[in-house]
Design an enzyme around this catalytic site. Structure first.
Site, PDB file in Angstrom:
ATOM      1  N   ASP A  72     -49.968  41.513   1.307  1.00 13.51           N
ATOM      2  CA  ASP A  72     -49.606  42.364  -0.145  1.00 13.51           C
ATOM      3  C   ASP A  72     -50.468  43.397  -0.339  1.00 13.51           C
ATOM      4  O   ASP A  72     -51.653  43.342  -0.335  1.00 13.51           O
ATOM      5  CB  ASP A  72     -49.527  41.510  -1.252  1.00 13.51           C
ATOM      6  CG  ASP A  72     -48.639  40.246  -1.234  1.00 13.51           C
ATOM      7  OD1 ASP A  72     -48.451  39.524  -0.031  1.00 13.51           O
ATOM      8  OD2 ASP A  72     -47.895  39.932  -2.100  1.00 13.51           O
ATOM      9  N   HIS A  74     -49.377  45.971  -2.738  1.00 10.89           N
ATOM     10  CA  HIS A  74     -49.033  46.266  -4.158  1.00 10.89           C
ATOM     11  C   HIS A  74     -49.271  47.285  -4.945  1.00 10.89           C
ATOM     12  O   HIS A  74     -49.825  47.454  -6.050  1.00 10.89           O
ATOM     13  CB  HIS A  74     -49.320  44.719  -4.984  1.00 10.89           C
ATOM     14  CG  HIS A  74     -48.293  43.614  -4.928  1.00 10.89           C
ATOM     15  ND1 HIS A  74     -47.013  43.757  -5.258  1.00 10.89           N
ATOM     16  CD2 HIS A  74     -48.710  42.257  -4.587  1.00 10.89           C
ATOM     17  CE1 HIS A  74     -46.626  42.732  -5.297  1.00 10.89           C
ATOM     18  NE2 HIS A  74     -47.453  41.711  -4.726  1.00 10.89           N
ATOM     19  N   ASP A 101     -44.359  43.159   0.242  1.00 10.47           N
ATOM     20  CA  ASP A 101     -44.962  43.616  -1.230  1.00 10.47           C
ATOM     21  C   ASP A 101     -45.918  44.687  -0.944  1.00 10.47           C
ATOM     22  O   ASP A 101     -47.148  44.819  -1.430  1.00 10.47           O
ATOM     23  CB  ASP A 101     -45.650  42.188  -1.684  1.00 10.47           C
ATOM     24  CG  ASP A 101     -44.653  41.174  -2.265  1.00 10.47           C
ATOM     25  OD1 ASP A 101     -43.615  41.216  -1.954  1.00 10.47           O
ATOM     26  OD2 ASP A 101     -45.270  40.395  -2.991  1.00 10.47           O
ATOM     27  N   ASP A 104     -44.827  47.463  -6.598  1.00  8.93           N
ATOM     28  CA  ASP A 104     -44.899  46.759  -7.841  1.00  8.93           C
ATOM     29  C   ASP A 104     -46.273  46.370  -8.172  1.00  8.93           C
ATOM     30  O   ASP A 104     -47.057  46.691  -7.246  1.00  8.93           O
ATOM     31  CB  ASP A 104     -44.203  45.492  -7.811  1.00  8.93           C
ATOM     32  CG  ASP A 104     -42.543  45.777  -7.849  1.00  8.93           C
ATOM     33  OD1 ASP A 104     -42.270  46.930  -8.493  1.00  8.93           O
ATOM     34  OD2 ASP A 104     -41.626  44.677  -7.536  1.00  8.93           O
ATOM     35  N   ARG A 105     -46.556  46.278  -9.477  1.00 14.59           N
ATOM     36  CA  ARG A 105     -47.751  45.990  -9.920  1.00 14.59           C
ATOM     37  C   ARG A 105     -48.673  47.113 -10.002  1.00 14.59           C
ATOM     38  O   ARG A 105     -48.946  47.810 -11.052  1.00 14.59           O
ATOM     39  CB  ARG A 105     -48.478  44.884  -8.958  1.00 14.59           C
ATOM     40  CG  ARG A 105     -47.565  43.765  -8.957  1.00 14.59           C
ATOM     41  CD  ARG A 105     -47.961  42.769 -10.187  1.00 14.59           C
ATOM     42  NE  ARG A 105     -47.245  41.668 -10.032  1.00 14.59           N
ATOM     43  CZ  ARG A 105     -46.655  40.635 -11.314  1.00 14.59           C
ATOM     44  NH1 ARG A 105     -47.149  41.199 -12.525  1.00 14.59           N
ATOM     45  NH2 ARG A 105     -46.307  39.660 -10.880  1.00 14.59           N
ATOM     46  N   ASN A 133     -40.673  39.771  -1.153  1.00  8.62           N
ATOM     47  CA  ASN A 133     -39.921  39.554  -2.299  1.00  8.62           C
ATOM     48  C   ASN A 133     -39.892  40.725  -3.556  1.00  8.62           C
ATOM     49  O   ASN A 133     -39.236  40.595  -4.212  1.00  8.62           O
ATOM     50  CB  ASN A 133     -40.301  38.151  -2.952  1.00  8.62           C
ATOM     51  CG  ASN A 133     -41.806  38.204  -3.769  1.00  8.62           C
ATOM     52  OD1 ASN A 133     -42.606  38.403  -2.990  1.00  8.62           O
ATOM     53  ND2 ASN A 133     -41.627  37.698  -4.794  1.00  8.62           N
ATOM     54  N   HIS A 134     -40.739  41.474  -3.354  1.00  6.78           N
ATOM     55  CA  HIS A 134     -40.892  42.812  -4.156  1.00  6.78           C
ATOM     56  C   HIS A 134     -40.308  43.826  -3.618  1.00  6.78           C
ATOM     57  O   HIS A 134     -40.247  44.968  -4.131  1.00  6.78           O
ATOM     58  CB  HIS A 134     -42.510  42.929  -4.723  1.00  6.78           C
ATOM     59  CG  HIS A 134     -42.978  42.111  -5.701  1.00  6.78           C
ATOM     60  ND1 HIS A 134     -42.682  42.687  -7.052  1.00  6.78           N
ATOM     61  CD2 HIS A 134     -43.489  40.837  -5.857  1.00  6.78           C
ATOM     62  CE1 HIS A 134     -43.151  41.422  -7.871  1.00  6.78           C
ATOM     63  NE2 HIS A 134     -43.609  40.430  -7.182  1.00  6.78           N
ATOM     64  N   HIS A 182     -43.124  37.050   5.008  1.00  3.33           N
ATOM     65  CA  HIS A 182     -43.836  37.076   3.762  1.00  3.33           C
ATOM     66  C   HIS A 182     -43.985  35.886   3.141  1.00  3.33           C
ATOM     67  O   HIS A 182     -44.946  35.592   2.592  1.00  3.33           O
ATOM     68  CB  HIS A 182     -43.076  38.197   2.817  1.00  3.33           C
ATOM     69  CG  HIS A 182     -43.569  38.311   1.622  1.00  3.33           C
ATOM     70  ND1 HIS A 182     -44.860  39.326   1.462  1.00  3.33           N
ATOM     71  CD2 HIS A 182     -43.464  37.917   0.267  1.00  3.33           C
ATOM     72  CE1 HIS A 182     -45.101  39.148   0.267  1.00  3.33           C
ATOM     73  NE2 HIS A 182     -44.182  38.329  -0.527  1.00  3.33           N
ATOM     74  N   ARG A 232     -42.976  28.969  -8.815  1.00  3.19           N
ATOM     75  CA  ARG A 232     -42.365  29.895  -9.077  1.00  3.19           C
ATOM     76  C   ARG A 232     -40.991  29.999  -9.911  1.00  3.19           C
ATOM     77  O   ARG A 232     -40.506  30.969 -10.534  1.00  3.19           O
ATOM     78  CB  ARG A 232     -42.142  30.972  -8.215  1.00  3.19           C
ATOM     79  CG  ARG A 232     -43.292  31.235  -7.395  1.00  3.19           C
ATOM     80  CD  ARG A 232     -43.286  32.051  -6.032  1.00  3.19           C
ATOM     81  NE  ARG A 232     -44.489  32.094  -5.155  1.00  3.19           N
ATOM     82  CZ  ARG A 232     -45.179  33.082  -5.274  1.00  3.19           C
ATOM     83  NH1 ARG A 232     -44.988  34.100  -6.079  1.00  3.19           N
ATOM     84  NH2 ARG A 232     -46.262  33.322  -4.551  1.00  3.19           N
ATOM     85  N   HIS A 259     -47.967  36.924   0.034  1.00  8.31           N
ATOM     86  CA  HIS A 259     -47.298  36.296  -1.017  1.00  8.31           C
ATOM     87  C   HIS A 259     -47.944  35.438  -2.146  1.00  8.31           C
ATOM     88  O   HIS A 259     -47.590  35.491  -3.317  1.00  8.31           O
ATOM     89  CB  HIS A 259     -46.012  35.097  -0.497  1.00  8.31           C
ATOM     90  CG  HIS A 259     -44.844  34.920  -1.552  1.00  8.31           C
ATOM     91  ND1 HIS A 259     -44.423  35.876  -2.352  1.00  8.31           N
ATOM     92  CD2 HIS A 259     -44.516  33.827  -1.776  1.00  8.31           C
ATOM     93  CE1 HIS A 259     -43.357  35.190  -2.949  1.00  8.31           C
ATOM     94  NE2 HIS A 259     -43.350  34.061  -2.629  1.00  8.31           N
TER      95      HIS A 259
END
Length: 329
Positions: A72, A74, A101, A104-105, A133-134, A182, A232, A259
C-alpha cells in the site's frame, strides 16, 4: 481539448515518454497539476492496457534484472519518491509491482495514481499494478480519492479512474513461485491458481460482499489454524494451515500480500509462507510504522528493505475524505 496556454511542462503526444514522466514527477513535487487532456489521455491508455491483461498476470525475472514488490502507498506521494530515490525508478530492466491501495487516506492520491499509470503506459511489460480494496467506488467515496479528484480536476476524472480500476488485474504470479495479491486467500480450500486464471473480472466491476474477487481484495491472515471472521466486517481470516495447503497444492513458495500496516514495514507469517508488505511509512502521519518493499532478482530470493517516512507539505491525511474519523479499513 486544448492545453492551457500557461502550461509550462513537457508536451505529451500519442505515446508516453521518459521525458514526460520525469517532468510530472517534479511538477507533482511542486504541487502543480496536469492539464485535463493529459489526465484523460493517461487514464484511458492504461485502462486499455490493463483491460487486456489476464486477471492473474504471470511474469518471470530474467537474468540480470529484478522486480520490486511494493505494498500500500495510500496517496503518500513523497514516500513513493523515497522508494524511487533509494531503490531506483521503474525501467525496462527494473520492474515494479504495486500491490493495490495506491489511493485514499493520503492527500496525493491523484499524483500517485497518475504517476504509476504514466509508468505503466511507458513500460507496460515491466510495470505491474494489482487492484486493492481501495481501488473501488465505495472506499473512494469514504476515504478521500473521489473528493480529491473533484477538488484537483473534476468529476469525470474520478469516473474514468473508477473505470480503469475495474480493469486492473487482481493478482500477479512471479516466477511460478510467489502469488501476489492485495488481500489474501479463500474461504474454499479447493480454489487454485487456475480458478484465478479463469476468473472474468470484467463481469463484475466492484467486488461486492462475497466471491473470489472480494476475498482476494479483503482477507487477512490469522495465527490460529482454520478460518475465522474478519475484524473488518468484510471477508475472512485464514490460518497457517490454509496457507500451507494452498502453497503445496499450487507449487508455490509463498503468497505475498499487503492490506495491513506492519510496524517494520513487512512481516513473514505462517512459517514464512505468508508475507505482508506495506509501503506507506508513518501511515496517516500517525502510526509510526516503517515502510518496506521487496526486491526479487533472478535467483528468486526475497530481499526486504525498510525505509522511513520523509517530510511532506503541510496537508493532512484524509483532507478530501467524506469523514476524517473513518476507521483504518
Amino acid at each position: 481539448m486544448a492545453i492551457p496556454s500557461d502550461y509550462d511542462g513537457v508536451k505529451l503526444g500519442d505515446k508516453m515518454t521518459q521525458e514526460f514522466v520525469d517532468d510530472i514527477i517534479e511538477r507533482f513535487k511542486e504541487g502543480k497539476k496536469l492539464p485535463l487532456k493529459y489526465v484523460y489521455q493517461i487514464i484511458l491508455a492504461v485502462k486499455d492496457i490493463c483491460y487486456n491483461e489476464p486477471t492473474m498476470v504471470e511474469t518471470h525475472v530474467d537474468q540480470g534484472k529484478k522486480i520490486t514488490v511494493c505494498g500500500d502507498t495510500h496517496g503518500q506521494y513523497f514516500d513513493l519518491m523515497e522508494i524511487f530515490r533509494i531503490n531506483g525508478r521503474p525501467s525496462a530492466d527494473h520492474a515494479y509491482l504495486f500491490n493495490g491501495d495506491f489511493v485514499d487516506r493520503g492527500s496525493w492520491s491523484c499524483e500517485i495514481a497518475l504517476l504509476l499509470y504514466a509508468y505503466k503506459w511507458l513500460h507496460p511489460t515491466s510495470m505491474f499494478l494489482n487492484r486493492g480494496n481501495h481501488e473501488t467506488d465505495d472506499m473512494n467515496r469514504m476515504y478521500g480519492f473521489e473528493g480529491e479528484c473533484k477538488a484537483k480536476y473534476n468529476d469525470r476524472t474520478f469516473k474514468l479512474f473508477s473505470e480503469s480500476f475495474s480493469a486492473l488485474p487482481l493478482a500477479t504470479l512471479i516466477g511460478d513461485k510467489y502469488f501476489v495479491l492485495h488481500g489474501g486467500l479463500f474461504s474454499d480450500d479447493n480454489i487454485t491458481l487456475d480458478d484465478v486464471r479463469k476468473l472474468n473480472r470484467h463481469n463484475q466491476k466492484q467486488p461486492g460482499q462475497s466471491g473470489l474477487m472480494m476475498e482476494m481484495l479483503w482477507t487477512d491472515p490469522q495465527t490460529a489454524p482454520g478460518r475465522g471472521p474478519s475484524k473488518r466486517g468484510v471477508g475472512l481470516q485464514f490460518g497457517p494451515d490454509v496457507t500451507k495447503r494452498f502453497c503445496e497444492k499450487n507449487g508455490l513458495e509463498a503468497i505475498i500480500r499487503s492490506h495491513e500496516v506492519r510496524m517494520e514495514g513487512y512481516e513473514e507469517e505462517h512459517d514464512s509462507k505468508c508475507i505482508t508488505i506495506f509501503s506507506a511509512p508513518n501511515y496517516c502521519d500517525s502510526t509510526g510504522n516503517k515502510g518496506a518493499f521487496i526486491n526479487i532478482e533472478d535467483d528468486y530470493k526475497l530481499k526486504f528493505q525498510k525505509f522511513d517516512a520523509v517530510k511532506h507539505p503541510d496537508i493532512k491525511p484524509m483532507a478530501y475524505a467524506s469523514s476524517p474519523m473513518m476507521g483504518m479499513m
